[in-house]
Design a protein around this motif. Sequence first.
Motif, PDB file in Angstrom:
ATOM      1  N   ALA A  30       0.688  -1.033  -0.147  1.00  5.48           N
ATOM      2  CA  ALA A  30       0.114   0.056  -0.130  1.00  5.48           C
ATOM      3  C   ALA A  30       0.951   1.195   0.052  1.00  5.48           C
ATOM      4  O   ALA A  30       1.685   1.426   0.701  1.00  5.48           O
ATOM      5  CB  ALA A  30      -0.655  -0.055   1.309  1.00  5.48           C
ATOM      6  N   VAL A  35      -5.704   2.811   1.231  1.00  2.06           N
ATOM      7  CA  VAL A  35      -5.592   1.312   1.392  1.00  2.06           C
ATOM      8  C   VAL A  35      -4.690   0.821   2.256  1.00  2.06           C
ATOM      9  O   VAL A  35      -4.440  -0.367   2.341  1.00  2.06           O
ATOM     10  CB  VAL A  35      -5.219   0.806   0.002  1.00  2.06           C
ATOM     11  CG1 VAL A  35      -6.573   1.042  -1.154  1.00  2.06           C
ATOM     12  CG2 VAL A  35      -4.098   1.402  -0.742  1.00  2.06           C
ATOM     13  N   VAL A  53      -8.597  -4.576  -3.569  1.00  2.00           N
ATOM     14  CA  VAL A  53      -8.454  -3.098  -3.617  1.00  2.00           C
ATOM     15  C   VAL A  53      -9.510  -2.441  -3.954  1.00  2.00           C
ATOM     16  O   VAL A  53     -10.103  -1.201  -3.253  1.00  2.00           O
ATOM     17  CB  VAL A  53      -7.022  -2.866  -4.185  1.00  2.00           C
ATOM     18  CG1 VAL A  53      -6.951  -1.331  -4.274  1.00  2.00           C
ATOM     19  CG2 VAL A  53      -6.021  -3.408  -3.730  1.00  2.00           C
ATOM     20  N   HIS A  56     -12.437  -2.121  -1.669  1.00  2.00           N
ATOM     21  CA  HIS A  56     -12.029  -1.262  -0.292  1.00  2.00           C
ATOM     22  C   HIS A  56     -12.163  -0.097  -0.749  1.00  2.00           C
ATOM     23  O   HIS A  56     -12.576   0.572   0.235  1.00  2.00           O
ATOM     24  CB  HIS A  56     -10.746  -1.925   0.150  1.00  2.00           C
ATOM     25  CG  HIS A  56     -10.310  -1.125   1.384  1.00  2.00           C
ATOM     26  ND1 HIS A  56     -10.557  -1.630   2.508  1.00  2.00           N
ATOM     27  CD2 HIS A  56      -9.231  -0.173   1.490  1.00  2.00           C
ATOM     28  CE1 HIS A  56     -10.066  -0.830   3.633  1.00  2.00           C
ATOM     29  NE2 HIS A  56      -9.457   0.103   3.010  1.00  2.00           N
ATOM     30  N   VAL A  57     -11.947   0.365  -1.774  1.00  2.00           N
ATOM     31  CA  VAL A  57     -11.712   1.918  -2.182  1.00  2.00           C
ATOM     32  C   VAL A  57     -13.098   2.485  -2.197  1.00  2.00           C
ATOM     33  O   VAL A  57     -13.646   3.463  -2.033  1.00  2.00           O
ATOM     34  CB  VAL A  57     -10.691   2.237  -3.182  1.00  2.00           C
ATOM     35  CG1 VAL A  57     -10.888   3.633  -3.694  1.00  2.00           C
ATOM     36  CG2 VAL A  57      -9.369   2.143  -2.951  1.00  2.00           C
TER      37      VAL A  57
END
Length: 65
Positions: A30, A35, A53, A56-57
Amino acid sequence: MLGSTVIEINGVFLGAAILVSESGTRRFYAAHDSVRALHNELLPDLGALQQRVRLHVCKPARQTR
């Protein structure tokens, strides 16, 4: 390290997917605060890492009452 791939969303560099085994396993490095919680996470392949990813974002922000 066998190789790495840049992970970015909408032109924002989030980190790198580092190939750690010939089977395709990737470790996430990261580079962006959004993240940071995923730093050093291992996933079985590049596609799985990119999806992790991205989810998550893009998860909706928690609402507080």
